[in-house]
Design an enzyme around this catalytic site. Structure first.
Site, PDB file in Angstrom:
ATOM      1  N   GLU A  54      42.192  22.343  25.141  1.00 44.87           N
ATOM      2  CA  GLU A  54      42.010  22.547  26.583  1.00 44.87           C
ATOM      3  C   GLU A  54      41.472  21.286  27.258  1.00 44.87           C
ATOM      4  O   GLU A  54      40.493  20.691  26.804  1.00 44.87           O
ATOM      5  CB  GLU A  54      41.048  23.731  26.803  1.00 44.87           C
ATOM      6  CG  GLU A  54      40.488  23.884  28.202  1.00 44.87           C
ATOM      7  CD  GLU A  54      41.533  24.045  29.312  1.00 44.87           C
ATOM      8  OE1 GLU A  54      42.469  24.834  29.158  1.00 44.87           O
ATOM      9  OE2 GLU A  54      41.394  23.329  30.347  1.00 44.87           O
ATOM     10  N   ARG A 128      38.162  37.037  37.863  1.00 43.43           N
ATOM     11  CA  ARG A 128      38.894  36.282  36.833  1.00 43.43           C
ATOM     12  C   ARG A 128      37.981  35.801  35.712  1.00 43.43           C
ATOM     13  O   ARG A 128      38.362  35.792  34.541  1.00 43.43           O
ATOM     14  CB  ARG A 128      39.580  35.060  37.445  1.00 43.43           C
ATOM     15  CG  ARG A 128      40.873  35.380  38.131  1.00 43.43           C
ATOM     16  CD  ARG A 128      41.444  34.154  38.810  1.00 43.43           C
ATOM     17  NE  ARG A 128      42.675  34.506  39.466  1.00 43.43           N
ATOM     18  CZ  ARG A 128      43.902  34.178  39.030  1.00 43.43           C
ATOM     19  NH1 ARG A 128      44.056  33.461  37.952  1.00 43.43           N
ATOM     20  NH2 ARG A 128      44.975  34.566  39.676  1.00 43.43           N
ATOM     21  N   TYR A 248      41.156  43.497  47.694  1.00 41.51           N
ATOM     22  CA  TYR A 248      40.670  44.606  46.850  1.00 41.51           C
ATOM     23  C   TYR A 248      39.266  44.260  46.366  1.00 41.51           C
ATOM     24  O   TYR A 248      38.884  43.092  46.314  1.00 41.51           O
ATOM     25  CB  TYR A 248      41.611  44.862  45.670  1.00 41.51           C
ATOM     26  CG  TYR A 248      41.993  43.641  44.858  1.00 41.51           C
ATOM     27  CD1 TYR A 248      41.177  43.150  43.835  1.00 41.51           C
ATOM     28  CD2 TYR A 248      43.189  42.967  45.112  1.00 41.51           C
ATOM     29  CE1 TYR A 248      41.544  42.025  43.092  1.00 41.51           C
ATOM     30  CE2 TYR A 248      43.552  41.836  44.381  1.00 41.51           C
ATOM     31  CZ  TYR A 248      42.733  41.385  43.372  1.00 41.51           C
ATOM     32  OH  TYR A 248      43.078  40.272  42.645  1.00 41.51           O
ATOM     33  N   ASP A 328      52.694  30.302  32.938  1.00 43.97           N
ATOM     34  CA  ASP A 328      53.149  29.515  34.089  1.00 43.97           C
ATOM     35  C   ASP A 328      53.933  28.272  33.677  1.00 43.97           C
ATOM     36  O   ASP A 328      54.735  27.759  34.458  1.00 43.97           O
ATOM     37  CB  ASP A 328      51.943  29.074  34.939  1.00 43.97           C
ATOM     38  CG  ASP A 328      51.523  30.146  35.939  1.00 43.97           C
ATOM     39  OD1 ASP A 328      52.026  31.284  35.834  1.00 43.97           O
ATOM     40  OD2 ASP A 328      50.689  29.844  36.823  1.00 43.97           O
TER      41      ASP A 328
END
Ligand code: FAD
Length: 441
Positions: A54, A128, A248, A328
């Site tokens: 990462e 998230r 939301y 993605d």
């Protein structure tokens, strides 16, 4: 570095051969986003050794909300994460569709228990960072099934070495080398692995941008004009000319998460993202139902940002030998069906099914089967999300009235139905965790 640091840099051939003979094969996953971590956990649970590489120094996700429809919640529950997710999720009871000018309700779809009964898995909302944290913890849990996932941080991949096609390696900006029996590029919309492997450039700009904001739930609750958003958890989509808005509650009402889609400015198109203010966001909707600017103005400026909306064109080529793409990197889509990460989770589940039962000799064929099972499905979701761009933003008039009639009946916003989307890619392995979910509430 999390887990025990290791790359194969410097290891001799003999040593590698004996490791290869005595251990399960090794997967290098580039990118520790939701897609990369879901893949790492799924592969770990099949007994494979996984190293995640990462670029960021700190692992985490941006401060925003995310939804998982049943197609993705089913996979997360199937990974044994139910209890942890139930601690951090918020469960909406309805999806409500409103008209921009007066807030009148165009359509209302029950979620909650109805979705569980119909699809065997829930529709959930999260912060998230919470969802990412649950996946990360499970990857690193020493008591979990399979080998603990190793994660290298501050490791920006800048090169791909395929001199030995059976042992592809990624090289990082600081000179580290991570080799495996295969490499999965889960490094997002601007994937370096994708470019380094020579796949087509499929990136397209949509002309729109998304404001993301978190609004403190107590401020929403304290205002009689916006209190209705707290009384029953639901997800709302507002439709208007050239713009739409989704909101939301997350963390049980701590924040109202907002995604507001508007035409993009030149500056944001160039920079991809930038800071923004609550006043700017509210001003975008000043001529809408007064409750919209009223709620948007309550955001704290530090929790407002704006992002150019890019996507990838549909592309069936996600694999070359022992290098494949996920999430993605291969199917970035506009967020107009809230499915990008969910499709990455479907990728992860199918990838693990295909790799889970093969020996080293079968890796290439397993990757081809993974792409066969996923590319068409994800491509249809990409196209459907793109269709929603014009469908959501129609000017008032006959087409808009026809659209609202369709929305009222929930007979599809695009070419794909919720039924098709929420059933997800067929999985071959019996997934007892999620099958039992509906009976264990
Ligand atoms: C406004 C908005 C709302 C959305 N809402 C939803 C929703 O409700 N539900 C849903 O399912 N989806 C949603 N999505 C889509 C979702 O956010 C993405 O599809 C998803 O996060 C993609 O995950 P990923 O792991 O493929 O990529 P990313 O999350 O982009 O992760 C890629 C990772 O790779 C790392 N990386 C990049 N380059 C390198 C490199 N060279 N070397 C090493 N590491 C690298 C990055 O640092 C990052 O950690 C939304 C998107 C937007 C824009």
């Amino acid at each position: 570095m999390f887990g025990s640091p290791e790359s194969d840099a410097g290891s001799g051939e003999d040593e590698e051969a004996s490791v290869a003979a005595s251990q399960s094969f090794e997967v290098v996953v580039v990118g520790a986003g939701l897609g990369g971590l879901c893949a790492a956990l799924s592969l770990r649970q099949r007994g494979l050794r996984v190293t995640v590489v990462e670029a960021a120094a700190q692992l985490g996700e941006i401060g925003a909300g995310i939804q998982t429809a049943p197609n993705a919640s089913r996979i997360l529950i199937g990974l044994g994460l139910r209890a942890e997710l139930e601690r951090v999720r918020t469960e909406p009871q309805d999806q409500v569709r409103r008209r921009w000018a007066d807030g009148s309700i165009i359509g209302q779809l029950p979620l909650g228990q109805r979705v569980i009964d119909q699809y065997g898995a829930p529709y959930w909302h999260y912060h998230r960072a919470d969802l990412h944290g649950v996946l990360l913890e499970a990857c690193l849990d020493p008591t979990g099934p399979g080998p603990v996932v190793e994660i290298a941080t501050s490791a920006q991949v800048v090169d791909l070495d395929r001199a030995d096609p059976a042992r592809p390696a990624v090289l990082t900006a600081d000179g580290r080398r991570f080799a495996g029996d295969l490499v999965i590029g889960a490094d997002g919309i601007r994937s370096a692995v994708r470019d380094l492997a020579g796949f087509d450039d499929t990136l397209e700009f949509s002309g729109e941008m998304a404001y993301r904001a978190l609004i403190p739930g107590d401020l929403v609750a304290a205002d009689p004009a916006t209190r209705f958003l707290v009384d029953r958890f639901h997800s709302t989509i507002w439709y208007g000319p050239d713009k739409h808005l989704v909101h939301y509650m997350i963390r049980g009402g701590q924040y109202l998460n907002v995604v507001a889609i508007v035409p993009c400015t030149e500056e944001i198109a160039r920079d991809w993202s930038g800071p923004a203010t609550a006043a700017q966001l509210a001003a975008e909707y000043e001529d809408w139902d007064s409750r919209v600017p009223a709620v948007l103005a309550k955001a704290k400026d530090e929790d407002v940002s704006v992002w150019a909306m890019y996507r990838r064109r549909r592309d069936p080529v996600w694999v070359d030998g022992r290098v494949a793409l996920l999430g993605d990197a291969c199917h970035a889509m506009l967020p107009y069906q809230a499915q990008g990460a969910s499709q990455a989770m479907e990728d992860a589940a199918v990838l693990a099914e295909e790799l889970g039962w093969v020996t080293r000799d079968g890796i290439e064929a397993a990757l081809v089967r993974y792409v066969d099972r996923r590319a068409k499905h994800a491509g249809m979701v990409q196209d459907a999300s793109l269709q929603n761009m014009s469908f959501y933003h129609l000017p008032d008039g006959p087409e808009q009235r026809e659209r609202d009639e369709k929305l009222r009946r929930f007979d599809g916003e695009s070419d794909v139905s919720y039924d098709w989307l929420w059933n997800g890619s067929p999985l071959t392995d019996p997934d007892t965790e999620s099958i039992n979910y509906q009976f264990a509430r």
